[in-house]
Design a protein around this motif. Structure first.
Motif, mmCIF file in Angstrom:
data_model
loop_
_atom_site.group_PDB
_atom_site.id
_atom_site.type_symbol
_atom_site.label_atom_id
_atom_site.label_comp_id
_atom_site.label_asym_id
_atom_site.label_seq_id
_atom_site.Cartn_x
_atom_site.Cartn_y
_atom_site.Cartn_z
ATOM 1 N N UNK A 1 -0.969 8.114 -8.138
ATOM 2 C CA UNK A 1 -0.726 8.660 -9.477
ATOM 3 C C UNK A 1 0.730 9.029 -9.717
ATOM 4 N N UNK A 2 1.568 8.908 -8.703
ATOM 5 C CA UNK A 2 2.978 9.305 -8.837
ATOM 6 C C UNK A 2 3.806 8.215 -9.507
ATOM 7 N N UNK A 3 4.840 8.615 -10.247
ATOM 8 C CA UNK A 3 5.796 7.616 -10.729
ATOM 9 C C UNK A 3 6.592 7.079 -9.548
ATOM 10 N N UNK A 4 7.119 5.876 -9.681
ATOM 11 C CA UNK A 4 7.867 5.300 -8.561
ATOM 12 C C UNK A 4 8.810 4.220 -9.053
ATOM 13 N N UNK A 5 10.106 4.531 -9.049
ATOM 14 C CA UNK A 5 11.099 3.501 -9.325
ATOM 15 C C UNK A 5 11.336 2.671 -8.076
ATOM 16 N N UNK A 6 11.179 3.327 -6.930
ATOM 17 C CA UNK A 6 11.336 2.651 -5.639
ATOM 18 C C UNK A 6 10.114 2.983 -4.795
ATOM 19 N N UNK A 7 9.535 1.972 -4.181
ATOM 20 C CA UNK A 7 8.398 2.197 -3.290
ATOM 21 C C UNK A 7 8.443 1.166 -2.175
ATOM 22 N N UNK A 8 8.206 1.633 -0.963
ATOM 23 C CA UNK A 8 8.208 0.701 0.161
ATOM 24 C C UNK A 8 7.539 1.341 1.378
ATOM 25 N N UNK A 9 6.966 0.518 2.258
ATOM 26 C CA UNK A 9 6.445 1.008 3.531
ATOM 27 C C UNK A 9 7.562 1.007 4.568
ATOM 28 N N UNK A 10 7.393 1.798 5.602
ATOM 29 C CA UNK A 10 8.388 1.835 6.663
ATOM 30 C C UNK A 10 7.806 2.391 7.945
ATOM 31 N N UNK A 11 8.672 2.587 8.907
ATOM 32 C CA UNK A 11 8.285 3.096 10.216
ATOM 33 C C UNK A 11 9.329 4.112 10.662
ATOM 34 N N UNK A 12 8.875 5.297 11.069
ATOM 35 C CA UNK A 12 9.795 6.338 11.515
ATOM 36 C C UNK A 12 9.266 6.970 12.790
ATOM 37 N N UNK A 13 10.048 6.937 13.838
ATOM 38 C CA UNK A 13 9.634 7.486 15.129
ATOM 39 C C UNK A 13 8.285 6.903 15.571
ATOM 40 N N UNK A 14 8.048 5.622 15.234
ATOM 41 C CA UNK A 14 6.798 4.990 15.607
ATOM 42 C C UNK A 14 5.626 5.314 14.694
ATOM 43 N N UNK A 15 5.895 6.035 13.592
ATOM 44 C CA UNK A 15 4.851 6.416 12.646
ATOM 45 C C UNK A 15 5.037 5.615 11.358
ATOM 46 N N UNK A 16 3.998 4.911 10.936
ATOM 47 C CA UNK A 16 4.083 4.150 9.698
ATOM 48 C C UNK A 16 3.937 5.080 8.500
ATOM 49 N N UNK A 17 4.717 4.811 7.458
ATOM 50 C CA UNK A 17 4.664 5.648 6.261
ATOM 51 C C UNK A 17 4.787 4.789 5.016
ATOM 52 N N UNK A 18 4.461 5.408 3.885
ATOM 53 C CA UNK A 18 4.619 4.777 2.578
ATOM 54 C C UNK A 18 5.438 5.738 1.716
ATOM 55 N N UNK A 19 6.527 5.257 1.132
ATOM 56 C CA UNK A 19 7.453 6.124 0.399
ATOM 57 C C UNK A 19 7.547 5.717 -1.060
ATOM 58 N N UNK A 20 7.585 6.732 -1.923
ATOM 59 C CA UNK A 20 7.839 6.519 -3.351
ATOM 60 C C UNK A 20 8.981 7.444 -3.767
ATOM 61 N N UNK A 21 9.911 6.873 -4.544
ATOM 62 C CA UNK A 21 11.098 7.643 -4.935
ATOM 63 C C UNK A 21 11.397 7.397 -6.411
ATOM 64 N N UNK A 22 11.775 8.451 -7.114
ATOM 65 C CA UNK A 22 12.191 8.316 -8.504
ATOM 66 C C UNK A 22 13.179 9.425 -8.852
#
Length: 224
Positions: free
Chosen positions: A142-163
């Motif tokens: 439900x969040x707005x997102x101008x930028x969205x992408x999956x990634x990996x940090x310290x071996x942990x997978x994540x999904x990021x949304x940024x606006x």
């Protein structure tokens, strides 16, 4: 009055006096026992706990999962990452950030961590625990997102949304937001990290780093 009658009256008065004395003694014993019980309870109960300074086990899991982000120990407030001041929250109504998607969905527990100075990297953030991974996913969707992408940090997978939200009063200011979820990580799937920074827009002659640069750098630097 005859002597017999006089003796009868004296006996009756004596009986009444004895009954009254017995009743008074019984009341004193009962009251004294209650006082003793209350004194024992007060002696063994210990000092009263304060919800302003201590929190229960509902926050223990978030401390374990994000030890670098939220205060450790048993208190409901304390230092977080980079000196942010963190407070335990139990309801979305307590959150300063009024993003609708965050306000519509109930949390199990959470931390509101604020930086009030205006130094570089002065980023505020939330660590929110939801009743289930499905609840956390519904918030992200439900969040707005101008930028969205999956990634990996310290071996942990994540999904990021940024606006970024432009400041209505100045083209040189803006507020950058980003929300990080962990939909494929069993340990963190029901958590979200929400990051916010009001600062330079990086445009119209505004200095760098911009608010967006700062929230990007914050996530790159913070250890899980």
């Amino acid at each position: 009055m005859s002597g017999l009658h006089r003796l009868g009256w004296l006996a009756l008065v004596g009986l009444v006096v004895a009954l009254v004395a017995l009743l008074v003694a019984l009341v004193a014993v009962v009251v004294g026992g209650d006082d003793d019980d209350q004194a024992k309870d007060a002696a063994t109960a210990g000092p009263p706990s304060s919800s302003a300074t201590t929190v229960g086990d509902s926050f223990a899991e978030s401390r374990r999962v994000f030890p670098t982000l939220v205060p450790q120990g048993a208190t409901g407030e304390g230092p977080g990452y980079r000196g942010a001041r963190c407070f335990a929250v139990r309801s979305v109504s307590e959150l300063e950030w009024k993003e609708p998607a965050l306000q519509w969905n109930p949390i199990s527990a959470g931390w509101q961590c604020e930086r009030t100075d205006n130094n570089a990297g002065s980023v505020s953030y939330l660590v929110l625990e939801y009743p289930s991974a499905a609840h956390a996913r519904s918030v992200v969707e439900a969040l707005p997102a101008a930028v969205r992408y999956p990634g990996d940090k310290d071996g942990v997978e994540f999904d990021l949304r940024r606006w970024v939200v432009p400041d209505p009063s100045s083209a040189r200011m803006s507020t950058a937001h980003q929300v990080i979820g962990f939909p494929d990580d069993d340990l963190r799937a029901n958590y979200l990290i929400a990051v916010s920074r009001r600062g330079s827009s990086g445009t119209a002659g505004a200095p760098r780093p911009s608010a967006q640069d700062e929230v990007t750098a914050w996530w790159e630097d913070v250890p899980l």
